[in-house]
Motif scaffolding. Structure first.
Motif, PDB file in Angstrom:
ATOM      1  N   LEU B  88       2.767  -7.078  -2.453  1.00 41.96           N
ATOM      2  CA  LEU B  88       2.785  -5.909  -1.578  1.00 41.96           C
ATOM      3  C   LEU B  88       3.835  -6.058  -0.486  1.00 41.96           C
ATOM      4  N   GLU B 111      -2.174   0.015   8.145  1.00 40.01           N
ATOM      5  CA  GLU B 111      -2.528  -1.340   7.721  1.00 40.01           C
ATOM      6  C   GLU B 111      -1.657  -2.363   8.457  1.00 40.01           C
ATOM      7  N   VAL B 118      -4.164  -7.622  14.971  1.00 33.95           N
ATOM      8  CA  VAL B 118      -4.970  -8.818  14.723  1.00 33.95           C
ATOM      9  C   VAL B 118      -4.174 -10.089  15.001  1.00 33.95           C
ATOM     10  N   SER B 211      -9.538   4.330   9.529  1.00 33.74           N
ATOM     11  CA  SER B 211     -10.315   3.149   9.827  1.00 33.74           C
ATOM     12  C   SER B 211      -9.878   2.057   8.863  1.00 33.74           C
ATOM     13  N   VAL B 212      -9.400   0.951   9.410  1.00 30.21           N
ATOM     14  CA  VAL B 212      -8.914  -0.135   8.569  1.00 30.21           C
ATOM     15  C   VAL B 212      -9.640  -1.419   8.963  1.00 30.21           C
ATOM     16  N   ARG B 213     -10.433  -1.946   8.065  1.00 30.64           N
ATOM     17  CA  ARG B 213     -11.158  -3.208   8.288  1.00 30.64           C
ATOM     18  C   ARG B 213     -11.880  -3.252   9.640  1.00 30.64           C
ATOM     19  N   GLY B 214     -12.533  -2.152   9.978  1.00 32.76           N
ATOM     20  CA  GLY B 214     -13.318  -2.161  11.207  1.00 32.76           C
ATOM     21  C   GLY B 214     -12.520  -1.808  12.453  1.00 32.76           C
ATOM     22  N   PHE B 215     -11.223  -1.602  12.303  1.00 34.17           N
ATOM     23  CA  PHE B 215     -10.410  -1.160  13.428  1.00 34.17           C
ATOM     24  C   PHE B 215     -10.099   0.320  13.260  1.00 34.17           C
TER      25      PHE B 215
END
Lengths: 172, 248
Positions: B88, B111, B118, B211-215
């Motif tokens: 990717l 993303e 993060v 919403s991406v992985r809880g963010f």
């Protein structure tokens, strides 16, 4: 679709997991055990993780890990000393303001810790972690109506406790 | 609306969980009823007090223990995950040939914005310039970027600016502005609308939410700039923040 790697998905929420566990257990050692146990479970269940909200998912696992622990050791939920630990003072404040702030923080912390855990956890999830009613209902596994009534009753108790506590000395 | 009804719905109102119609009815009632206004102010004070309670961050030794466990359990599935990640990354670097639709472009940027957020949090590298003064933060970017990001201070509504740093999105240097909401950090990535961010102007011109992985990730374009706000803050508060930033 990006890879769902455990480290990237779960570890960013380790602080939130610890904060929640710390408020559930009210001491550092138990909170560490609960979070470590939760992370082992999270790794085991990770392949079945579908939901996008990793933080709420981790809260659910932390709660299960904690619940498992107290049901194996009856009485532990509300036992144990509350370890005294002061917040680092804010350097920007003058000494009097700092003292006042420490005083307030200590009062709030002690009032929140004395709240029954059913009320305490919804207040922590709502006020400190900022979860929605729906998310809290999923973590705690109760209907949204119950979340609302626990929040209301918890806040009423806190209001009363802080008003009573205000004129007295701060607990050490 | 009666005082009893207001009292029943007050928590949901202050938690922004009430529908717009009831919220308006409550506000109307506040205009007429000092007692309910006082009650609401008391609840807001309580909320502020609760948020002053300690936030317990995971101690370093716990983080290390958990990471050691993770490494031990490194599985084939995870190795495959990394391989997919590598592919990717290469395709993203190679001009996004895999991702054709504007929405998947938006997803890929969201993303990437979450990854940057993060990374900055975990590596403890949130700031190149640490200041709550917009007049310190804005000039800091001068000479480091070929554009001047708008820097607003939103401390009046509870989102103080805490600093900024240089970051990268889509391989292009962008301004990362850091805001704080209680214990939550908000990263706002800013870059000029066109250059280096193709395809963002059409389908994604409207503010969009992901919403991406809880963010939560909010994106909007304003005044020739593209904005990406990332935080683990709840959606309602991040919306309030994004709106305030988009319409100063």
């Amino acid at each position: 679709m990006a890879p769902r790697v455990f480290e990237e998905t779960v570890l960013p929420h380790l602080n939130a997991a610890f904060n929640y566990a710390r408020w559930l257990t009210r001491n550092d050692a138990d909170a560490e055990d609960v979070v470590q146990d939760a992370c082992v479970r999270a790794m085991r269940y990770f392949s079945s993780f579908r939901d996008d909200d990793a933080r709420a998912w981790l809260f659910t696992i932390v709660r299960n890990a904690w619940y498992n622990r107290i049901s194996r050791r009856p009485g532990v939920a509300d036992a144990g000393p509350l370890d005294p630990q002061d917040e680092p003072p804010d350097g920007a404040l003058d000494p009097e303001e700092r003292l006042l702030q420490q005083h307030t923080v200590a009062l709030v912390r002690s009032a929140l810790e004395r709240l029954p855990v059913d009320f305490r956890e919804v207040i922590v999830l709502r006020e400190i972690e900022g979860l929605s009613y729906k998310e809290i209902a999923a973590v705690v596994r109760v209907p949204i109506g119950t979340v609302m009534s626990r929040l209301a009753r918890g806040r009423e108790r806190l209001t009363a406790a802080l008003k009573l506590a205000a004129p007295m000395e701060a607990p050490r | 609306m009666s005082c009893e009804q207001v009292e029943r719905d007050l928590d949901a109102y202050l938690d922004r969980e009430l529908n717009a119609e009831s919220a308006t009815a409550i506000r109307d009632h506040f205009g007429r009823c000092a007692a309910c206004r006082r009650q609401a102010a008391e609840r807001e004070t309580l909320s502020r007090l609760i948020r002053s309670a300690p936030y317990y961050s995971a101690p370093d030794h716990l983080r290390a223990r958990v990471m050691a466990q993770t490494t031990r359990r490194r599985s084939v599935r995870r190795a495959i995950g990394w391989a997919v990640a590598a592919v990717l990354t290469v395709s993203v670097g190679g001009g996004m040939s895999l991702l054709q639709l504007a929405s998947s472009r938006g997803d890929a940027i969201a993303e990437e914005a979450v990854n940057s957020h993060v990374r900055a949090m975990m590596a403890n590298h949130l700031f190149d310039v640490r200041s709550t003064d917009q007049h310190t933060v804005k000039p800091w970017f001068q000479g480091k970027l070929d554009f001047s990001p708008p820097v607003a201070d939103l401390s009046s509504i509870g989102f103080p600016l805490v600093g900024g740093r240089l970051d990268y999105l889509r391989g292009r240097p962008v301004a990362a502005l850091v805001y704080q909401r209680q214990q939550h950090t908000i990263n706002v990535f800013v870059a000029p609308e066109e250059a280096g961010m193709p395809g963002l102007n059409d389908a994604l011109a409207q503010a969009s939410v992901r919403s991406v992985r809880g963010f939560h990730v909010h994106h909007w374009n304003h005044g020739g700039m593209s904005f990406w706000a990332v935080s683990d803050l709840n959606d309602a508060e991040l919306t309030r923040f994004s709106r305030a930033l988009a319409a100063p």
